[in-house]
Enzyme design. Sequence first.
Site, short mmCIF file in Angstrom:
data_model
loop_
_atom_site.label_atom_id
_atom_site.label_comp_id
_atom_site.label_asym_id
_atom_site.label_seq_id
_atom_site.Cartn_x
_atom_site.Cartn_y
_atom_site.Cartn_z
NE ARG A 27 70.99 -23.02 -18.10
CZ ARG A 27 70.84 -23.72 -19.23
NH1 ARG A 27 70.70 -25.04 -19.19
NH2 ARG A 27 70.83 -23.11 -20.40
CE LYS A 51 68.34 -18.57 -18.21
NZ LYS A 51 69.59 -17.80 -18.04
CG HIS A 54 77.55 -18.84 -14.52
ND1 HIS A 54 76.55 -19.47 -15.24
CD2 HIS A 54 78.15 -17.98 -15.38
CE1 HIS A 54 76.54 -19.00 -16.47
NE2 HIS A 54 77.50 -18.10 -16.59
NE ARG A 70 75.11 -22.88 -18.90
CZ ARG A 70 74.65 -23.75 -19.79
NH1 ARG A 70 74.98 -25.02 -19.70
NH2 ARG A 70 73.87 -23.36 -20.78
CG HIS A 125 74.17 -21.64 -24.48
ND1 HIS A 125 75.46 -21.98 -24.17
CD2 HIS A 125 73.70 -20.93 -23.43
CE1 HIS A 125 75.76 -21.48 -22.98
NE2 HIS A 125 74.71 -20.84 -22.51
CE1 TYR A 179 77.05 -19.82 -19.51
CE2 TYR A 179 76.11 -18.29 -21.08
CZ TYR A 179 75.99 -19.06 -19.95
OH TYR A 179 74.81 -19.05 -19.23
#
Length: 197
Positions: free
Chosen positions: A46, A73, A159, A162, A185, A194
Amino acid sequence: LVPPMLFDVLASCPATFTTQSGRNEPHLSGARDRALLMVGFVGALRRSEIADACVEDLQDHPNGLLLEIPRSKTNQDGTAAELVVLPRARIAAHCPVVLLRTWLDLAGIASGPIFRAVTKGNRVRSPGVSLSHDRINQIVRDAIRRLGVNPDAAGYSAHSLRAGFATYAASRGLSDRAIQRQTRHKDVSTVLIYTRH
């Protein structure tokens, strides 16, 4: 953002800076951008993780480097640091380890934030101050623009590194679980979001 376009973006980063006296020297922002793009992609990072990465978070590994992410995150309280693998690549121009070490050596960075601002005069600005999240986003968008692609029309941002990793890894046959280990994740179903074919 996936290969081969990613490799074209890396190649578009400037390599040589010409001083006012006409002397050529390595282009610091070009070296930084190549490292940022490849580390961000391979690490599936990120932009906050790119901004917060410090030299002290790097560990040598027989196959490359490990980057420890103290907070993220999904780990906001820092109770369980996450490790990200940065493996060596066969081609030096595409190797996150080579590109990262080249940037750190050229910039004279031995501690503190890895990715920092560079002045128009080709010097590292504000020792100890990392790039902002917005600046990291702008670096990715500027790199795309150098290829003649409008990042707004194509939807590119930080982004994209990623999401690009997840998409590229899936296209190469990696399992959702393997991709999840690198993207970190919490839910494997998020990997499907993603993965953008």
